[in-house]
Design a protein around this motif. Structure first.
Motif, PDB file in Angstrom:
ATOM      1  N   VAL A   1       0.882  -1.168   0.000  1.00 35.07           N
ATOM      2  CA  VAL A   1       0.000   0.000   0.000  1.00 35.07           C
ATOM      3  C   VAL A   1       0.916   1.214   0.000  1.00 35.07           C
ATOM      4  N   LEU A   2       0.813   2.044  -1.031  1.00 35.57           N
ATOM      5  CA  LEU A   2       1.645   3.246  -1.126  1.00 35.57           C
ATOM      6  C   LEU A   2       0.749   4.470  -1.207  1.00 35.57           C
ATOM      7  N   LEU A   3       1.135   5.528  -0.494  1.00 35.93           N
ATOM      8  CA  LEU A   3       0.381   6.786  -0.461  1.00 35.93           C
ATOM      9  C   LEU A   3       1.319   7.931  -0.796  1.00 35.93           C
ATOM     10  N   GLY A   4       0.783   8.996  -1.396  1.00 32.16           N
ATOM     11  CA  GLY A   4       1.628  10.142  -1.662  1.00 32.16           C
ATOM     12  C   GLY A   4       0.986  11.142  -2.598  1.00 32.16           C
ATOM     13  N   ALA A   5       1.823  11.745  -3.435  1.00 36.77           N
ATOM     14  CA  ALA A   5       1.387  12.810  -4.340  1.00 36.77           C
ATOM     15  C   ALA A   5       1.599  12.396  -5.784  1.00 36.77           C
ATOM     16  N   VAL A   6       0.696  12.873  -6.647  1.00 36.28           N
ATOM     17  CA  VAL A   6       0.802  12.644  -8.085  1.00 36.28           C
ATOM     18  C   VAL A   6       0.655  13.993  -8.776  1.00 36.28           C
ATOM     19  N   ARG A   7       1.580  14.284  -9.692  1.00 43.72           N
ATOM     20  CA  ARG A   7       1.575  15.557 -10.416  1.00 43.72           C
ATOM     21  C   ARG A   7       1.255  15.291 -11.885  1.00 43.72           C
ATOM     22  N   ALA A   8       0.323  16.053 -12.424  1.00 45.69           N
ATOM     23  CA  ALA A   8      -0.041  15.968 -13.835  1.00 45.69           C
ATOM     24  C   ALA A   8       0.472  17.207 -14.553  1.00 45.69           C
ATOM     25  N   THR A   9       1.101  16.999 -15.702  1.00 49.90           N
ATOM     26  CA  THR A   9       1.543  18.104 -16.551  1.00 49.90           C
ATOM     27  C   THR A   9       1.183  17.765 -17.992  1.00 49.90           C
ATOM     28  N   GLY A  10       1.101  18.786 -18.823  1.00 51.54           N
ATOM     29  CA  GLY A  10       0.774  18.587 -20.227  1.00 51.54           C
ATOM     30  C   GLY A  10      -0.560  19.204 -20.574  1.00 51.54           C
ATOM     31  N   GLY A  11      -0.939  19.083 -21.832  1.00 49.45           N
ATOM     32  CA  GLY A  11      -2.161  19.707 -22.329  1.00 49.45           C
ATOM     33  C   GLY A  11      -3.439  19.150 -21.727  1.00 49.45           C
ATOM     34  N   LEU A  12      -3.437  17.892 -21.293  1.00 49.49           N
ATOM     35  CA  LEU A  12      -4.633  17.280 -20.712  1.00 49.49           C
ATOM     36  C   LEU A  12      -4.695  17.451 -19.199  1.00 49.49           C
ATOM     37  N   ALA A  13      -3.625  17.995 -18.595  1.00 50.18           N
ATOM     38  CA  ALA A  13      -3.589  18.178 -17.139  1.00 50.18           C
ATOM     39  C   ALA A  13      -4.578  19.253 -16.714  1.00 50.18           C
TER      40      ALA A  13
END
Length: 189
Positions: free
Chosen positions: A110-122
């Motif tokens: 089980v892993l928890l944390g942060a996710v960053r989205a970049t790009g035109g669909l972000a």
């Protein structure tokens, strides 16, 4: 009675020897495939490819703490022609089911944390830029194959990967992540 006592002592000694024989550190590099549903409404599913690296500190033969950094990318998503990159920073426990002399070792994590989205669909952040960082988590497991004491092949790992990007619907994405790679073990407990 004496044989029962001897058998008990032998069992304790073998568990202690197994614990001592295990390296304390692990560094892994993996290929990652992500099946995602980022656009809201309907499936709108698409695939992303990338990789990840992780560091694990083994607290015993059955338990490790894992820190993982990964990135996956898709270009020209659907008819939109937009791209998307997801970068994850996750931490959590991994539990192994080890048997003496077994080369195949199943595990769950089980892993928890942060996710960053970049790009035109972000999704745009509050400043209007096309990037956003949200909570993310994985629940899954896999099977490793021990080539020797130093090298392990991660044959397959499958995770349910949840992200919470704003999407004008439910701000929740259900993703399926497949991973395979290799790990190098070093150090002693």
């Amino acid at each position: 009675m004496r044989s029962l006592l001897a058998l008990s002592l032998l069992s304790i000694a073998s568990v202690n020897l197994m614990a001592q024989a295990q390296p304390s550190h692990e560094i892994a590099l993996d290929y990652t495939y992500l099946h995602t549903n980022a656009p809201p409404g309907g499936c709108g599913c698409f695939s992303m490819n990338g990789g990840s690296g992780s560091y694990a500190y083994h607290l015993g033969p059955q338990f490790a703490t894992v820190f993982e950094v990964g990135a996956v990318h898709a270009s020209k998503v659907d008819a939109s022609g937009l791209d998307l990159t997801l970068t994850s920073f996750l931490l959590g426990p991994r539990f192994f089911y080890r048997r003496p002399q077994a080369r195949f070792v199943p595990y769950a994590q089980v892993l928890l944390g942060a996710v960053r989205a970049t790009g035109g669909l972000a999704p745009a952040n509050s400043g209007g830029a096309a990037s956003s960082t949200v909570f993310g988590s994985t629940l899954g497991g896999g099977v490793e194959f021990n080539l020797n004491r130093k090298i392990t092949l991660r044959l397959a790992q499958v995770d349910y990967f949840v992200t919470t990007f704003p999407n004008k619907a439910d701000n929740h994405q259900n993703n399926l992540r497949f991973t395979a790679g290799a790990a190098l073990h070093f150090g002693k407990r």
